[in-house]
Scaffold this active site. Structure first.
Site, PDB file in Angstrom:
ATOM      1  N   ASP A 164       6.198   1.858   6.503  1.00  0.00           N
ATOM      2  CA  ASP A 164       4.908   1.185   6.414  1.00  0.00           C
ATOM      3  C   ASP A 164       4.045   2.000   5.452  1.00  0.00           C
ATOM      4  OD1 ASP A 164       2.522  -0.172   6.812  1.00  0.00           O
ATOM      5  OD2 ASP A 164       2.182   0.622   8.822  1.00  0.00           O
ATOM      6  N   ASP A 214       4.340  -6.407   3.587  1.00  0.00           N
ATOM      7  CA  ASP A 214       3.948  -5.376   4.555  1.00  0.00           C
ATOM      8  C   ASP A 214       4.192  -5.841   5.995  1.00  0.00           C
ATOM      9  OD1 ASP A 214       2.894  -3.016   5.546  1.00  0.00           O
ATOM     10  OD2 ASP A 214       0.804  -3.618   5.305  1.00  0.00           O
ATOM     11  N   ASP A 250      -0.273   4.438   0.989  1.00  0.00           N
ATOM     12  CA  ASP A 250      -0.606   5.461   1.983  1.00  0.00           C
ATOM     13  C   ASP A 250       0.167   5.249   3.276  1.00  0.00           C
ATOM     14  OD1 ASP A 250      -2.246   3.109   2.474  1.00  0.00           O
ATOM     15  OD2 ASP A 250      -3.391   4.304   3.908  1.00  0.00           O
ATOM     16  N   GLU A 290      -4.942   1.741   2.777  1.00  0.00           N
ATOM     17  CA  GLU A 290      -4.897   0.550   3.626  1.00  0.00           C
ATOM     18  C   GLU A 290      -4.954   0.924   5.106  1.00  0.00           C
ATOM     19  OE1 GLU A 290      -2.798  -2.726   5.967  1.00  0.00           O
ATOM     20  OE2 GLU A 290      -2.385  -0.578   5.797  1.00  0.00           O
ATOM     21  N   GLU A 291      -4.311   2.035   5.450  1.00  0.00           N
ATOM     22  CA  GLU A 291      -4.209   2.412   6.862  1.00  0.00           C
ATOM     23  C   GLU A 291      -5.561   2.802   7.468  1.00  0.00           C
ATOM     24  OE1 GLU A 291      -1.823   1.817   8.598  1.00  0.00           O
ATOM     25  OE2 GLU A 291       0.065   1.995   7.501  1.00  0.00           O
ATOM     26  N   HIS A 302       0.836  -1.207   0.000  1.00  0.00           N
ATOM     27  CA  HIS A 302       0.000   0.000   0.000  1.00  0.00           C
ATOM     28  C   HIS A 302       0.866   1.252   0.000  1.00  0.00           C
ATOM     29  CE1 HIS A 302       0.356   0.958   4.411  1.00  0.00           C
ATOM     30  NE2 HIS A 302       0.409  -0.347   4.554  1.00  0.00           N
ATOM     31  N   HIS A 308       3.787   3.856  12.401  1.00  0.00           N
ATOM     32  CA  HIS A 308       2.779   4.810  12.902  1.00  0.00           C
ATOM     33  C   HIS A 308       3.371   5.743  13.961  1.00  0.00           C
ATOM     34  CE1 HIS A 308      -0.904   2.102  11.697  1.00  0.00           C
ATOM     35  NE2 HIS A 308       0.102   2.006  10.827  1.00  0.00           N
TER      36      HIS A 308
END
Length: 417
Positions: free
Chosen positions: A148, A205, A87, A182-183, A85, A388
């Site tokens: 990520d 991922d 994002d 995705e997040e 992903h 994150h």
């Protein structure tokens, strides 16, 4: 057979270039992609794929990138997709990311220069102990890094470049899918699987070097709305039923020593309030509910409902609405029907000279949703850590092993067809 090498530090340059592009998704936005800036990376990826020599690379109106690496074998090989992903998480700023390479890491704590109170400590990051002599990439202290999942995007791009430039490496048709959002749980919501036309897939991922994950949380989202009674506060005695206070009582009555993210690990699930808003008349809380079985999810939903009803017995004129929405389900229920997918992933990791570790994810990936959409899809390590957060980091050498693993997966499917 030719093997992948990180010539002229192409992997670092590629990753840093992607990391600098702000692709943060927005859970409040109804559009797809939720933020148009995600398309900036998608369009760059299409340009690079076309330059590599992948002629069908394209980005659709929803921000999904599709591409095909043609087969180099006469064998009839299942079509494999690699997916990451684009994002980054809304939990931490992704604007003006300044990646820093810490060459030849020697076990020191990493103080990030733009915010020196942000320190990546060896004692707090267990995987750093395995990175002595490696090159670590971090952000500068004011943003997340975006490994990520830009680590995964980079690794797929490096593998694609290698396979196109080395047609003597035998593999079947390979599909590439890069997704937005995705997040925020919408990563494959509008993916066109008919266009993709793959039989099996791997998301790139995961975290620790060598990990392959065939099991995720099952996940639901819950919205609890309390409808109270609002009156003028000067004349409210025995009339007002404050929805904010009622909601606060419900949150306080939920378990504190279990069923929370901060008190659980392993296969333990939780009920997690993630946002609240409201006025006297109406208040709302958003929850994520997680566990590894559907039965446990139902138990957690029932606990939230019973707790709410118990508190509302004191407020005869107030009501509630509990709206539960399915988010994703444990992909193991699907993957167990196709054991080769995980077996070949394990072999590919070990062929890269790494010990494979089968693990469960206390979270979800695009693979969770893809598996239930008819595209069975485990998750392979990308090397990302402390995601994150402003302490996010990735190892160049771990990323190199991920690229090798992707190439090995393609070869192993061909060998066994």
């Amino acid at each position: 057979m030719n093997t992948y090498q990180n010539f002229n530090k192409s992997l670092e340059h590629r990753f840093i270039n992607y990391a600098k592009i702000d692709t943060q998704s927005d859970p409040e936005s109804p559009t797809c992609p939720s933020t148009l800036k995600q398309k900036n990376l998608g369009e760059l990826l299409v340009k690079e794929l076309l330059e590599i020599g992948i002629n069908d690379a394209e980005i659709d109106e929803n921000g999904y990138v599709y591409a095909t690496i043609p087969s180099t074998t006469t064998k009839n090989v299942p079509v494999i997709c690699f997916c990451s992903h684009m994002d980054t998480s809304p939990d931490c700023s992704g604007e003006n990311v300044k990646p820093i390479i810490h060459n030849n890491y020697q076990g020191e704590d990493l103080v990030l220069p733009d915010e020196t109170s942000i320190v990546i400590k060896l004692a707090e990051h267990e995987d750093l102990q395995h990175q002595i002599g490696n090159d670590i990439i971090t952000a500068s202290g004011t943003t997340l890094l975006g490994a990520d999942n830009k680590a995964g995007v980079t690794e797929i791009m490096e593998a694609a470049n290698f396979l196109i430039k080395n047609p003597d490496v035998k593999h079947g048709t390979i599909k590439i899918l890069f997704t937005p959002d995705e997040e925020i749980g919408r990563g494959v919501e509008k993916a066109d699987l008919k266009k993709l036309a793959a039989d099996f897939a791997y998301t790139i991922d995961g975290e620790t070097l060598g990990s392959i994950e065939d099991e995720t949380f099952s996940a639901d989202g819950a919205t609890l709305t309390i409808n109270g009674v609002s009156t003028h506060p000067g004349f409210a005695k025995n009339k007002m039923e404050n929805a904010i206070k009622i909601l606060a009582e419900i949150l306080d009555a939920l378990p504190k020593d279990k069923l929370t993210p901060e008190t659980t690990s392993g296969k333990e699930g939780f009920i997690h309030p993630v946002s609240i808003k409201g006025q006297v008349e109406q208040a709302e809380a958003q929850f994520i509910i997680r566990d590894f079985t559907d039965e446990k999810l139902t138990e957690h939903q029932n606990l939230l409902k019973k707790t709410t009803e118990s508190i509302l017995k004191k407020y005869q004129n107030s009501t509630y609405i509990l709206d539960i929405k399915e988010q994703y389900r444990n992909m193991k229920q699907v993957l167990d029907q196709f054991p080769k997918i995980v077996d070949y992933g394990v072999k590919a990791i070990e062929r890269a000279g790494v010990k494979a570790k089968k693990q469960s994810i206390r979270g979800g990936t695009d693979g969770s949703r893809l598996s239930y959409m008819g595209l069975p899809c485990p998750n392979i390590f990308a090397g990302e850590h402390a995601f994150h957060s402003k302490q996010e980091w990735v190892s160049v050498q771990d990323m190199e092993k991920a690229v090798q693993t992707i190439i090995n997966i393609a070869c192993i499917w061909e060998e066994n067809s």
